[in-house]
Design an enzyme around this catalytic site. Structure first.
Site, PDB file in Angstrom:
ATOM      1  N   LYS A   1      11.808 -31.027 -53.796  1.00  0.00           N
ATOM      2  CA  LYS A   1      12.729 -30.466 -52.801  1.00  0.00           C
ATOM      3  C   LYS A   1      13.259 -29.107 -53.262  1.00  0.00           C
ATOM      4  CE  LYS A   1      15.386 -29.834 -49.307  1.00  0.00           C
ATOM      5  NZ  LYS A   1      16.452 -30.689 -48.781  1.00  0.00           N
TER       6      LYS A   1
ATOM      7  N   LYS B   1      23.708 -23.884 -52.769  1.00  0.00           N
ATOM      8  CA  LYS B   1      23.696 -24.993 -53.726  1.00  0.00           C
ATOM      9  C   LYS B   1      22.279 -25.289 -54.190  1.00  0.00           C
ATOM     10  CE  LYS B   1      23.260 -28.896 -52.061  1.00  0.00           C
ATOM     11  NZ  LYS B   1      22.191 -29.857 -51.723  1.00  0.00           N
TER      12      LYS B   1
ATOM     13  N   SER C   1      20.079 -33.836 -51.196  1.00  0.00           N
ATOM     14  CA  SER C   1      19.401 -32.856 -52.057  1.00  0.00           C
ATOM     15  C   SER C   1      20.312 -32.552 -53.235  1.00  0.00           C
ATOM     16  CB  SER C   1      19.075 -31.580 -51.276  1.00  0.00           C
ATOM     17  OG  SER C   1      18.121 -31.855 -50.285  1.00  0.00           O
TER      18      SER C   1
END
Length: 306
Positions: free
Chosen positions: A183, A251, A108
């Site tokens: 995502k 993140k 990701s």
């Protein structure tokens, strides 16, 4: 990748290199091995390499050794800097993979990192799709992940049989970087959902309600969600063993807020939750599962948190 029959045997499967054998990568690679794929793996932790060997894979000592004969190279590392570290340079994937290989990056990362990787790989005759996943450790183990893909249709079609082993919902969302964009939206929804569940848990407990009964009935109605189904026991038992760490969700919230700013999309609730995730991390809980957002709500509500 060849699917031709070998003299009366089953269709051949591509040789797979797997880079990154963490909480997600280890069970995912093992599912490929169980499905009959030859998997050669590299990661930084020796115990993870030992686990791969025990599962029937081949552990090697470098990226170059892992990828040199691979048809498909799957990468599953924490963030954009790690993807760049394993992809580029003399010891990286692009310098050591054969022309015609297909990289399936399941990390990701930022959409731009995926776009840049695809462009740089093309110059080497190497194809790339970005294929981040949702479903956490349980989804990886059970092979029911959602996989959102960005890239060319032909490359997606070639990778699809392999992805079918790893997940249940596999969708090509658009060109390179699209998987990462979807995502990012996924991580926005998940974080806001966990935060809402955590607030409900504290509200219910302070009201003296039977928490298990309340969560059961809530999950049977419109308030129900995959998040609540997967994280209910974490809330009930205060079990925050990481399936997906706060550090990683922090993140990801940075990725989605930055990407939204670039396209002019307002994320008022997402911005608040991003700050709550950052606060939890700053309080030393970054290594816990993201269901530990409950700890932040408890602190704000005056509860003593061990």
């Amino acid at each position: 990748m060849s699917n031709n029959l070998q003299s009366g045997s089953r269709p051949t499967r591509p040789a797979v290199a797997w880079i990154g054998l963490g909480i997600m990568g280890s069970p995912m690679s093992e599912n490929l091995i169980k499905a009959g794929y030859d998997v050669t793996g590299f990661t930084l932790e020796q115990d993870k390499l030992d686990r791969l060997s025990a599962a029937g894979g081949t552990a090697v000592k470098s990226i170059a050794e892992a990828v040199k004969d691979a048809d498909v190279i799957v990468t599953m590392v924490p963030a954009s800097p790690q993807v760049e570290a394993i992809a580029y340079g003399p010891d990286g994937i692009l310098e050591n993979a054969r022309s015609g290989a297909l990289i399936v990056d399941m990390s990701s990362i930022t959409p731009q990192t995926s776009v840049d990787l695809a462009k740089n790989a093309k110059e080497k005759g190497i194809r790339v799709i970005d294929a981040p996943v949702s479903g956490g450790e349980a989804g990886a183990i059970e092979a029911v992940l959602s996989i959102m893909v960005g890239g060319e249709q032909a490359d997606f079609d070639e990778a699809k049989p392999l992805l079918d082993v790893l997940g249940k919902t596999i969708v090509l969302c658009g060109p390179h970087g699209s998987g990462q964009t979807v995502k990012a939206a996924n991580q926005l929804i998940v974080a806001v959902n966990i935060q809402a569940c955590a607030e409900a848990v504290v509200f219910l407990e302070k009201s003296g309600v039977d928490l298990k009964a309340a969560l059961d009935v809530l999950n049977g109605g419109l308030a129900g969600s995959t998040v609540l189904t997967r994280k209910k026991d974490n809330f009930l038992n205060r079990d925050f063993k990481p399936g997906f760490r706060i550090d990683l969700h922090h993140k990801d919230m940075g990725i989605v807020t930055d990407a939204a700013r670039n396209v002019g999309a307002a994320l008022p609730v997402g911005g608040v939750v991003a700050q709550l995730v950052a606060s939890l991390r700053a309080q030393g809980d970054g290594g816990l599962d993201h269901s530990a957002l409950l700890r932040s709500v408890e602190r704000l509500s005056g509860n003593q948190v061990a």
